[in-house]
Scaffold this motif. Structure first.
Motif, short mmCIF file in Angstrom:
data_model
loop_
_atom_site.label_atom_id
_atom_site.label_comp_id
_atom_site.label_asym_id
_atom_site.label_seq_id
_atom_site.Cartn_x
_atom_site.Cartn_y
_atom_site.Cartn_z
N MET A 1 5.82 -11.62 -20.94
CA MET A 1 6.49 -11.45 -19.65
C MET A 1 7.61 -12.48 -19.46
SD MET A 1 4.92 -8.94 -18.16
CE MET A 1 3.56 -7.95 -18.79
N SER A 2 8.02 -13.14 -20.55
CA SER A 2 8.95 -14.26 -20.41
C SER A 2 10.33 -13.85 -19.90
CB SER A 2 9.09 -15.00 -21.75
OG SER A 2 9.61 -14.15 -22.76
N ALA A 3 10.77 -12.64 -20.19
CA ALA A 3 12.10 -12.22 -19.73
C ALA A 3 12.16 -12.18 -18.20
CB ALA A 3 12.47 -10.87 -20.31
N ILE A 4 11.17 -11.57 -17.57
CA ILE A 4 11.19 -11.50 -16.11
C ILE A 4 10.78 -12.84 -15.50
CG2 ILE A 4 8.86 -10.50 -16.06
CD1 ILE A 4 11.69 -9.91 -13.50
N SER A 5 9.83 -13.55 -16.10
CA SER A 5 9.44 -14.84 -15.52
C SER A 5 10.59 -15.84 -15.62
CB SER A 5 8.19 -15.40 -16.22
OG SER A 5 8.42 -15.62 -17.60
N GLY A 6 11.40 -15.77 -16.69
CA GLY A 6 12.55 -16.65 -16.81
C GLY A 6 13.59 -16.39 -15.75
N VAL A 7 13.86 -15.12 -15.46
CA VAL A 7 14.82 -14.77 -14.40
C VAL A 7 14.33 -15.29 -13.06
CG1 VAL A 7 15.78 -12.84 -13.08
CG2 VAL A 7 15.74 -12.74 -15.57
N LEU A 8 13.05 -15.09 -12.77
CA LEU A 8 12.52 -15.52 -11.47
C LEU A 8 12.54 -17.04 -11.34
CD1 LEU A 8 9.54 -13.03 -11.04
CD2 LEU A 8 11.90 -12.83 -10.22
N ARG A 9 12.32 -17.76 -12.43
CA ARG A 9 12.42 -19.23 -12.37
C ARG A 9 13.86 -19.65 -12.12
NH1 ARG A 9 9.01 -19.03 -17.27
NH2 ARG A 9 6.82 -19.29 -16.62
N ASP A 10 14.81 -18.97 -12.80
CA ASP A 10 16.22 -19.27 -12.55
C ASP A 10 16.58 -19.08 -11.08
OD1 ASP A 10 16.65 -19.85 -15.20
OD2 ASP A 10 17.74 -18.00 -15.65
N LEU A 11 15.92 -18.11 -10.45
CA LEU A 11 16.19 -17.82 -9.03
C LEU A 11 15.40 -18.71 -8.09
CD1 LEU A 11 16.29 -13.92 -9.26
CD2 LEU A 11 18.25 -15.46 -8.96
N GLY A 12 14.69 -19.71 -8.65
CA GLY A 12 14.03 -20.70 -7.82
C GLY A 12 12.59 -20.43 -7.48
N GLY B 1 -4.74 -10.84 -0.65
CA GLY B 1 -6.05 -11.46 -0.50
C GLY B 1 -6.86 -11.49 -1.78
N GLY B 2 -6.24 -11.25 -2.89
CA GLY B 2 -6.91 -11.26 -4.19
C GLY B 2 -5.90 -10.96 -5.28
N THR B 3 -6.39 -10.76 -6.48
CA THR B 3 -5.52 -10.51 -7.63
C THR B 3 -5.03 -9.08 -7.66
OG1 THR B 3 -6.70 -12.18 -8.93
CG2 THR B 3 -5.42 -10.56 -10.15
N LEU B 4 -3.75 -8.89 -7.95
CA LEU B 4 -3.20 -7.56 -8.18
C LEU B 4 -3.48 -7.17 -9.63
CD1 LEU B 4 0.26 -7.91 -6.38
CD2 LEU B 4 -1.80 -6.77 -5.52
N ASP B 5 -4.28 -6.13 -9.81
CA ASP B 5 -4.70 -5.69 -11.15
C ASP B 5 -3.78 -4.57 -11.62
OD1 ASP B 5 -5.92 -4.88 -13.46
OD2 ASP B 5 -7.87 -4.46 -12.57
N CYS B 6 -2.98 -4.85 -12.64
CA CYS B 6 -2.01 -3.88 -13.16
C CYS B 6 -2.57 -3.00 -14.25
CB CYS B 6 -0.78 -4.63 -13.69
SG CYS B 6 0.02 -5.67 -12.47
N GLY B 7 -3.85 -3.15 -14.57
CA GLY B 7 -4.44 -2.33 -15.62
C GLY B 7 -3.74 -2.54 -16.94
N ASN B 8 -3.22 -1.46 -17.53
CA ASN B 8 -2.52 -1.51 -18.81
C ASN B 8 -1.01 -1.41 -18.66
OD1 ASN B 8 -1.68 0.33 -21.54
ND2 ASN B 8 -3.10 -1.36 -21.90
N SER B 9 -0.51 -1.45 -17.41
CA SER B 9 0.89 -1.11 -17.13
C SER B 9 1.81 -2.32 -17.11
CB SER B 9 0.99 -0.37 -15.80
OG SER B 9 2.33 -0.08 -15.49
N GLY B 10 2.62 -2.46 -18.16
CA GLY B 10 3.62 -3.51 -18.20
C GLY B 10 4.69 -3.32 -17.15
N THR B 11 5.06 -2.06 -16.89
CA THR B 11 6.06 -1.78 -15.86
C THR B 11 5.56 -2.25 -14.50
OG1 THR B 11 6.76 0.18 -17.09
CG2 THR B 11 7.46 0.03 -14.79
N THR B 12 4.32 -1.92 -14.17
CA THR B 12 3.75 -2.36 -12.90
C THR B 12 3.74 -3.87 -12.79
OG1 THR B 12 2.36 -0.39 -12.67
CG2 THR B 12 1.63 -2.36 -11.51
N ALA B 13 3.34 -4.56 -13.86
CA ALA B 13 3.27 -6.02 -13.82
C ALA B 13 4.65 -6.63 -13.56
CB ALA B 13 2.69 -6.56 -15.13
N ARG B 14 5.67 -6.16 -14.27
CA ARG B 14 7.00 -6.74 -14.12
C ARG B 14 7.60 -6.41 -12.75
NH1 ARG B 14 6.79 -4.97 -19.62
NH2 ARG B 14 6.80 -6.77 -21.02
#
Length: 396
Positions: A126-137, A87-100
């Motif tokens: 974040m291109s490495a994980i976003s690229g994988v997710l795009r490949d997966l449709g 119901g809103g934005t997920l705020d990951c703070g400073n955590s790259g692990t959380t975001a990915r």
């Protein structure tokens, strides 16, 4: 922007030093416990960092429950109901692990999920994980935060380059219990930070996963998460060099509590003052390790090219830090050349921490020897909320 002035401390040993819980372990346990039908108790010593808090907050927004007690968190997963729209934005703070990890979790859902973080995290790739997710449709709106991920998966294969980070592989593995079908990942590049994806596979296996890592191509099958009743998070081994640096700068013995019996190869090399320190799998050590080498026998750091993609460009920012304290190092393609026999001196200007917790901690420890002022010092709390009072309290 906070600014902290640290004056020279005069220390006598032995000194007690505590380590916070490992945020890498903690975040992985949270990710899996939140998907289970059970309740799991997570025990730990000291105080979890804000990166762990960010992950817990986001998982609660997705429907899990996290009861936070002193020394123990109790996680109740969403079970067969699955994650719900926050119901809103997920705020990951400073955590790259959380975001990915949340990007991969969002890929297993059937609606648009918006993910964001602080200004520092917005600058990370974040291109490495976003690229994988795009490949997966999946639909992913960008390669930096803020972005949206819209699932579910439509395709069953993707390519993943492991030469810059292991987090995307961990993210996909730990989110796969909610995937609609098995997938295959074609793995490229010379993998880095291997201990972290090994940790992910080990924790997943303890929760019922039969997925195993293999070179080249890996199949990942969804599974039903069955968590242990109780786990204990180990201490943050990657912060041991901070204690080592305090010891060397002040010539005092440090007594660490809760340290694991396993000592990583890089920590052993650092303790033995090896002329070459390979940080292919432990790039998080680069800031304090560089100072230890500078005040010691010097040497080369290699295998750390991927540290340029951390909270700061840690190769460049480490050179900046050393020079600010009157020392020197030369950046190379994958690390640093560091002369030995150097001594720190008080900086003439406030040190910019670049909102990098490891750089800030290293700067404060240096300042405890010769004095100095550090900006954005509060960023230390992402991994160790007790660090500043613990350090300054050594002089009491």
């Amino acid at each position: 922007m906070g600014v902290l002035s640290v004056e020279q401390l005069h220390l006598d040993g032995p000194l007690q030093w505590a380590l916070p819980p490992s945020k890498s372990h903690f975040i992985r346990w949270l990710a899996l416990a939140a998907q289970s039908s059970d309740t799991m108790r997570i025990g730990f010593s000291q105080e979890p960092g804000l990166d762990v808090v960010s992950m817990a907050d986001c998982l609660e927004s997705l429907g899990a429950r996290v009861e936070r007690r002193q020394g123990e968190w109790i996680v109740s997963g969403v079970g067969d109901v699955g994650f719900s729209n926050p119901g809103g934005t997920l705020d990951c703070g400073n955590s790259g692990t959380t975001a990915r990890f949340l990007m991969a979790i969002a890929a297993g859902m059937s609606e648009e999920i918006r993910i964001d973080g602080d200004d520092s995290l917005r600058g990370r790739d974040m291109s490495a994980i976003s690229g994988v997710l795009r490949d997966l449709g999946c639909s992913v709106s960008g390669d930096t935060l803020p972005l949206t991920v819209t699932g579910p998966l439509q395709m069953d294969s993707a390519r993943l380059d492991l030469s810059t980070s292991s987090q995307p592989l961990s993210a996909v593995l730990l989110a796969s219990p909610r995937f609609p079908f098995p997938i295959k990942l074609e793995l490229d590049g010379s993998s880095v930070s291997r201990r972290y994806y090994e940790m992910s596979f080990e924790i997943a296996e303890s929760c019922g996963s039969q997925n195993r890592f293999c070179e080249g191509e890996i199949g990942i099958r969804p599974w039903k998460v069955i968590v242990p009743n109780h786990v204990t998070v180990p201490t943050e081994e990657s912060l041991v060099p901070i204690a080592m640096l305090i010891s060397e700068l002040h010539q005092v013995r440090m007594e660490l509590s809760g340290l694991s019996e396993f000592i990583s190869p890089a920590l052993i090399s650092l303790a033995e003052q090896s002329a070459v320190l390979d940080l292919r799998d432990e790039s998080d050590l680069i800031c304090p390790a560089s100072v230890l080498m500078a005040i010691g026998n010097g040497g080369r750091i290699i295998g750390a090219a991927h540290s340029r993609g951390k909270e700061s460009d840690r190769i460049g920012s480490t050179v900046y830090l050393l020079r600010a304290f009157g020392m020197d190092a030369q950046a190379t393609e994958d690390g640093l050349e560091i002369p030995g026999g150097q001594s720190p001196s008080r900086p003439e200007f406030p040190i910019d921490s670049h909102r990098d917790h490891r750089l800030a901690m290293t700067a404060m420890v240096l300042a405890s020897r010769c004095g100095g002022t550090i900006s954005n010092h509060e960023i230390c709390s992402v991994s160790d909320p007790g660090f500043i009072p613990r350090l300054l309290g050594l002089g009491d």
